[in-house]
Enzyme design. Structure first.
Site, PDB file in Angstrom:
ATOM      1  N   SER A   1       0.832  -1.200   0.000  1.00 61.26           N
ATOM      2  CA  SER A   1       0.000   0.000   0.000  1.00 61.26           C
ATOM      3  C   SER A   1       0.860   1.241   0.000  1.00 61.26           C
ATOM      4  O   SER A   1       1.859   1.321   0.703  1.00 61.26           O
ATOM      5  CB  SER A   1      -0.906   0.009   1.243  1.00 61.26           C
ATOM      6  OG  SER A   1      -0.115  -0.067   2.402  1.00 61.26           O
TER       7      SER A   1
ATOM      8  N   LYS B   1       5.355  11.701   0.457  1.00 57.23           N
ATOM      9  CA  LYS B   1       5.860  11.200   1.730  1.00 57.23           C
ATOM     10  C   LYS B   1       6.422   9.795   1.605  1.00 57.23           C
ATOM     11  O   LYS B   1       7.195   9.362   2.441  1.00 57.23           O
ATOM     12  CB  LYS B   1       4.726  11.196   2.762  1.00 57.23           C
ATOM     13  CG  LYS B   1       4.445  12.551   3.353  1.00 57.23           C
ATOM     14  CD  LYS B   1       3.470  12.390   4.494  1.00 57.23           C
ATOM     15  CE  LYS B   1       3.412  13.636   5.350  1.00 57.23           C
ATOM     16  NZ  LYS B   1       2.413  13.462   6.417  1.00 57.23           N
ATOM     17  N   GLU B   2       5.964   9.091   0.603  1.00 63.53           N
ATOM     18  CA  GLU B   2       6.435   7.731   0.405  1.00 63.53           C
ATOM     19  C   GLU B   2       7.094   7.657  -0.968  1.00 63.53           C
ATOM     20  O   GLU B   2       6.424   7.389  -1.955  1.00 63.53           O
ATOM     21  CB  GLU B   2       5.265   6.752   0.517  1.00 63.53           C
ATOM     22  CG  GLU B   2       4.548   6.917   1.835  1.00 63.53           C
ATOM     23  CD  GLU B   2       3.301   6.062   1.998  1.00 63.53           C
ATOM     24  OE1 GLU B   2       3.035   5.666   3.131  1.00 63.53           O
ATOM     25  OE2 GLU B   2       2.595   5.805   1.002  1.00 63.53           O
TER      26      GLU B   2
ATOM     27  N   ASP C   1      -3.214   4.949  -3.108  1.00 63.99           N
ATOM     28  CA  ASP C   1      -4.334   5.756  -2.649  1.00 63.99           C
ATOM     29  C   ASP C   1      -4.249   7.189  -3.149  1.00 63.99           C
ATOM     30  O   ASP C   1      -5.218   7.935  -3.056  1.00 63.99           O
ATOM     31  CB  ASP C   1      -4.414   5.740  -1.119  1.00 63.99           C
ATOM     32  CG  ASP C   1      -5.512   4.828  -0.634  1.00 63.99           C
ATOM     33  OD1 ASP C   1      -6.230   4.287  -1.491  1.00 63.99           O
ATOM     34  OD2 ASP C   1      -5.662   4.670   0.585  1.00 63.99           O
TER      35      ASP C   1
ATOM     36  N   LYS D   1      -6.366   3.099   5.048  1.00 69.43           N
ATOM     37  CA  LYS D   1      -5.694   1.893   4.580  1.00 69.43           C
ATOM     38  C   LYS D   1      -6.649   0.706   4.489  1.00 69.43           C
ATOM     39  O   LYS D   1      -6.570  -0.107   3.565  1.00 69.43           O
ATOM     40  CB  LYS D   1      -4.521   1.559   5.504  1.00 69.43           C
ATOM     41  CG  LYS D   1      -3.750   0.363   5.002  1.00 69.43           C
ATOM     42  CD  LYS D   1      -2.661  -0.069   5.964  1.00 69.43           C
ATOM     43  CE  LYS D   1      -2.143  -1.432   5.551  1.00 69.43           C
ATOM     44  NZ  LYS D   1      -1.220  -1.992   6.524  1.00 69.43           N
TER      45      LYS D   1
ATOM     46  N   ASP E   1      -5.608  -2.392  11.934  1.00 72.11           N
ATOM     47  CA  ASP E   1      -4.991  -3.698  12.066  1.00 72.11           C
ATOM     48  C   ASP E   1      -5.455  -4.453  13.312  1.00 72.11           C
ATOM     49  O   ASP E   1      -5.906  -5.599  13.218  1.00 72.11           O
ATOM     50  CB  ASP E   1      -3.464  -3.569  12.045  1.00 72.11           C
ATOM     51  CG  ASP E   1      -2.973  -2.322  12.753  1.00 72.11           C
ATOM     52  OD1 ASP E   1      -3.746  -1.773  13.551  1.00 72.11           O
ATOM     53  OD2 ASP E   1      -1.831  -1.917  12.521  1.00 72.11           O
TER      54      ASP E   1
END
Ligand SMILES: O=c1ccn([C@@H]2O[C@H](COP(=O)(O)OP(=O)(O)O[C@H]3O[C@H](CO)[C@@H](O)[C@H](O)[C@H]3O)[C@@H](O)[C@H]2O)c(=O)[nH]1
Ligand SMILES: [Mn+2]
Length: 984
Positions: free
Chosen positions: A295, A301-302, A331, A532, A771
């Site tokens: 993901s 940021k990623e 996303d 997420k 989670d």
């Protein structure tokens, strides 16, 4: 280097501005007048590929080549007219590309589970297992503890080992002709075993807990009975805090009484599933499929380079290529991620065979090239150095291409946009010529500035996702669903390379690359996208239709596979006896790039090596996000296939599960029941319950198949819920257009309307720590989970390095806990399938942030004492001091023993204590307040993405360490700097 490939892009909005778009290809998705895409279910008898183009309620669906970012962006698309033949079929830098989805799909095979042949197979297996077992075998499965015995004898016994190792030498030789009897009588070798923690550590540990419990009780009793008459308020405050601390200590320590270790036997897994046998003469892999989900949410940021590296490590993992599929969920809907992934798949063409040829670790190129150990260690092939040099250069070029992507995309878009401008201007000029006059020119200028600046793909079409200049339909939270199969379903048999293939000698090396798909779910304003969890659920559905792997591995974009055997390790548990009751396997999360003294307890080893190990001895570790392998069927909200339930305080009372018993009895009375009735799936206690999965028939059909494929092998009488050996040797059908269309339909944002997704099915919504809740629901249904610590770390990722980011992360987790506490997922409300101690553990998860209230109060007490000259007790009496002494000594001893059984270092333990106090007085407190606000005032909580460091900033990787960004969660830290609160 235009690569031939098929992109399946759903052009939800047919905006008129896309003049340069190629003619639409296959059309088959149905769209109602309201604009929604309706049931796209494929009827097996119906060939949907051609007939729908005439009907106007089907939207256009383009199967086109993925525009891999090239370095000549405008070539071949210089005019709107040429766009139609942009499907150039040229070889990429590494030869013909593997991109693309096939246009036909095997008609006779729908994935196995429900076909007649499979049924016959299953019947066979039932017969085999009931009739052909030798007495010897049965006696071995009685009360005899295999695991223990194997462990004590170091796991070597019987003819099984000798027999199979001989086979290894000659895979396709005549030895294959062994009799069925041989096979059935093969001693059943467990794939995993429990390794007990030595009683020398565990017994004193338990004893100390009891001692401390008693002393603590007596101490509190004494404290209550001996108030300080001079400062009752001080006495009262302190005693409330102390009672709470005692309570929270109890919650924490109780579930830790039965820690265990586990070991897997990878050789046994190979012997069982990948060696030639009568049912599998060629030794093709009989392992179940695995879908890996990555993901990503934000290309800023990623960094895409990090994500691309993760993808490469997945594609190169050691698992049968035809059984492995990889999906990325973006996303952000960013074209940058999309094109970076296309580049990654391109590079994988050489990277993956290179990894296989030289068996390198880790298979994340960035970590591999940066690792400090000698690369030539254990490398025997003479061409290794040459190959490595070549691939290193190739990787450097790849990096440059990725880093250049933003520029390429921007320039390309500017070019297309200006071309559109010119066209537009021409048009308006032509129009205005009729009106005549020179004033046409300025008018056209004015118009041009109104045209929205689109973002263009390399093939001259609009990017359906988020645009560089966001506008309606093309911004974050408002864009079409995109699904692109970037690497097609690989061939069933290994495809060997040859000398000079793609510039490296890949003779005898399998050059296939697993299937890989880019997924960006549809997002529209007015829908809750559920962060997420929502992304995961969209991927669960899309993958069910595309590959339907019975197991799902979830990784964050910054967590890569560090041990290429990791998936196989997990599979050992799933495929072992009783594995069909395991809902997920959580791997510890290990981190890189953390300052050597781990100031902010980023490694979290106390949690990952202590608490989680302990939970493994109960019902299983909690699900904590990345690095977790799920059983797909368990995600669908079903109960485990089990004949018995374990009830009572300690889960020791055995009782038959409801319904199951009745069906068993029925079966006994009437052995001629239809075959399907004998299948364990049919005897699931809750299979009859209607579950709302949404209206995709193709998806619903995939559920039973996934369940069946996920079962352990029925090669032994003790496997109650197995599948026959050899059932998974069938080739996977290639993807056809209707299948891909269905996958696009199930990632649309309305698909979950009026379904139970996020409620009972899939990842659970409504918490920023989706989670824990997701795992809790499964445990609550009676599933168990397994904690898998591998010798070589299975996965590695990055962690926030500066205090602010770290606190924000802790804040999110604590907030999630508070949310859980106030929700119906509070363990108080759990059903009786959740074991008692497991329930305590979950209670602790929900309650721990509240400790912060008492901690802050307690931290202020010393200061108050100082100012008022009073103390929490009347005087320092002997009983008070001796109680304190015993409690503290016990705590220290307990910690020492805990350090022993969990294998963590003392320093790590100490860092954890420190950070517990830092977080406890800041982030946790804010979390409690936030949680209350949400419950009382309904104020939503944001999911703050944790920033990931780029692989690029190598000069000073700890530069961020001391960065402090002042936010509301910092001030309480001041309290800590001077006070080290007395900790009970
Ligand atoms: O709307 C969103 C938000 C996040 N993510 C992804 O979720 C993952 C986790 O986000 P991150 O900011 O890295 O959070 P961490 O605290 O580092 O992650 C831990 O905690 C999360 C729950 O809070 C879990 O989901 C993660 O698996 C677990 O590793 C990342 O891959 C994101 O791309 C999405 O896909 N969509
Ligand atoms: Mn993360």
């Amino acid at each position: 280097m235009a690569t031939s490939s098929n992109s399946s892009k759903k052009t939800m909005s047919s905006s008129p501005s896309s003049a340069g778009r190629p003619p639409q290809g296959v059309k088959f998705a149905r769209r109602t007048s309201s604009g929604r895409v309706m049931s796209l279910s494929r009827d097996d008898d119906l060939d949907m590929s051609g007939e729908f183009s005439g009907e106007n309620d089907y939207i256009n669906y383009t199967v086109m080549m993925p525009p891999t970012p090239d370095n000549q962006p405008m070539a071949g698309s210089s005019g709107a007219g040429t766009a139609s033949d942009s499907k150039t079929d040229g070889p990429g830098p590494y030869g013909p590309s593997r991109f693309g989805a096939e246009s036909r799909r095997g008609v006779d095979d729908d994935g196995g589970g429900d076909s007649e042949a499979a049924k016959a197979d299953r019947r066979m297996s039932v017969m085999n297992s009931s009739n052909n077992k030798s007495i010897l075998l049965r006696s071995q499965t009685g009360d005899f503890d295999h695991n223990r015995w194997l462990f004590e004898t170091k796991g070597t016994y019987g003819i099984g080992n000798a027999y199979w190792s001989e086979k290894q030498e000659n895979k396709y030789g005549p030895e294959v002709e062994m009799s069925m009897q041989d096979f059935i009588d093969k001693p059943w070798k467990p794939l995993t075993r429990k390794v007990k923690i030595p009683p020398a550590i565990l017994s004193p540990y338990r004893l100390l807990v009891v001692i401390r419990l008693v002393v603590l009780f007596l101490f509190l009793l004494w404290r209550v009975q001996n108030p300080n008459p001079d400062a009752m308020w001080l006495w009262g405050m302190s005693i409330v805090c102390e009672i709470w601390f005692a309570f929270s200590w109890l919650l924490d320590i109780l579930p830790k009484q039965n820690p265990i270790n586990r070991a897997t036997d990878l050789d046994a897994l190979r012997d069982k599933f990948e060696q030639p046998s009568p049912t599998n003469p060629t030794g093709r892999s009989d392992l179940p499929g695995v879908d890996v989900f990555i993901s990503t949410a934000d290309a800023e940021k990623e960094p895409p380079l990090v994500t691309a590296n993760t993808i490469l490590s997945v594609l190169a993992a050691q698992y049968p290529v035809e059984k492995l599929s990889c999906y990325i969920s973006d996303d952000g809907g960013a074209i940058l991620s999309f094109e970076a992934m296309a580049e990654a798949v391109n590079f994988a063409e050489v990277w993956v065979p290179f990894c296989r040829k030289h068996e390198i670790e880790p298979r994340n190129p960035d970590s591999y090239f940066n690792s400090k150990v000698d690369p030539t260690k254990n490398k025997k092939r003479p061409d290794f150095v040459k190959d490595r040099r070549w691939i290193k250069r190739e990787y450097d070029e790849f990096k440059v291409r990725i880093n250049g992507l933003p520029d390429v995309i921007r320039k390309r878009s500017e070019m297309y946009n200006s071309k559109e401008d010119v066209n537009e201007r021409k048009l308006s000029k032509e129009r205005s010529i009729g009106g005549g006059g020179d004033d046409a020119e300025p008018a056209a200028d004015g118009e041009a500035s109104n045209v929205t600046k689109a973002t263009w793909m390399a093939d001259g079409t609009h990017w359906p996702g988020t645009w560089l200049e966001p506008c309606a339909d093309h911004k974050k939270g408002d864009h079409a669903g995109i699904l692109q199969v970037m690497s097609k379903v690989p061939e069933m048999e290994a495809v060997m390379g040859f000398p000079d293939e793609k510039k490296l000698d890949f003779t005898g090396v399998d050059i296939r690359v697993p299937m890989f798909a880019y997924v960006s779910r549809e997002k529209r304003p007015g829908y809750d996208h559920n962060k997420k969890a929502g992304a995961m659920n969209a991927m669960v559905r899309a993958s069910a239709i595309l590959s339907n792997g019975p197991f799902i591995l979830n990784l964050d974009c910054d967590h890569y596979i560090y041990n290429s055997m990791a998936i196989r390790e997990g599979m050992c548990f799933m495929m072992d006896r009783g594995g069909d009751r395991i809902c997920y396997i959580q791997f510890p999360q290990r981190f890189e790039g953390i300052d050597p003294s781990d100031r902010y307890a980023n490694h979290n080893t106390v949690f990952f090596d202590g608490n989680m190990r302990a939970l493994d001895g109960l019902q299983g570790p909690v699900y904590v996000g990345t690095g977790c392998m799920f059983r797909r069927f368990a995600l669908y909200g079903f109960h485990p296939p089990r004949a018995n339930e374990y009830l009572g305080m300690f889960g020791t009372i055995k009782a038959p599960a409801p319904n199951y018993h009745e069906i068993e009895a029925q079966l006994e009375a009437d052995p001629d029941l239809p075959d399907s009735e004998k299948q364990p799936l049919a005897t699931h206690p809750d299979l009859g319950l209607p579950k709302k999965f949404g209206n995709s028939q193709m998806f619903t059909d995939s559920i039973g198949v996934a369940e069946y494929h996920g079962r352990p092998l029925a090669d032994h009488a003790s496997v109650k819920n197995g599948r026959p050996p050899g059932a998974l040797l069938e080739p996977r059908p290639p993807l056809d257009a209707p299948t891909v269309a269905e996958a696009v339909a199930v990632i649309s944002c309305w698909y979950e309307d009026k379904t139970e997704w996020g409620d009972r099915i899939g990842w659970i919504y409504g918490s920023v720590t989706e989670d824990v809740v997701t795992g809790y629901r499964m445990h609550n249904r009676g599933w168990r989970s397994v904690y898998c610590i591998t010798k070589r770390d299975a996965f590695r990722g990055t962690a926030p390095i500066n205090l602010t980011d770290r606190l924000h992360q802790v804040l999110r987790w604590a907030t999630g806990s508070v949310e859980i506490f106030y929700s119906r997922n509070n363990a108080f409300l759990a059903c009786r399938r959740l074991k008692f101690l497991q329930r305590i553990a979950y209670l602790n998860v929900g309650i721990y942030p509240f400790t912060s209230i008492f901690l802050v109060v307690y931290c202020f007490l010393p200061a108050l004492c100082l100012f008022t000259g009073q103390f929490i007790v009347a005087g320092l009496s002997v009983p008070f001091l001796s109680y304190l002494l015993i409690i503290t000594v016990c705590l220290c001893l307990l910690s020492l023993l805990e350090v022993r059984w969990s294998g963590i270092g003392l320093e790590e333990w100490w860092r954890n204590e420190q950070f517990w106090l830092i977080g406890g007085t800041s982030a946790h407190l804010v979390a409690v307040i936030q949680g209350l606000l949400k419950v009382v005032a309904g104020i939503e909580i944001h999911f703050t993405l944790t920033s990931k460091a780029t692989a690029e900033d190598e000069e000073d990787i700890y530069a961020d360490l001391y960065v402090v960004k002042w936010t509301i969660i910092n001030p309480p830290n001041g309290v800590n700097l001077n006070n080290q609160g007395m900790q009970i």
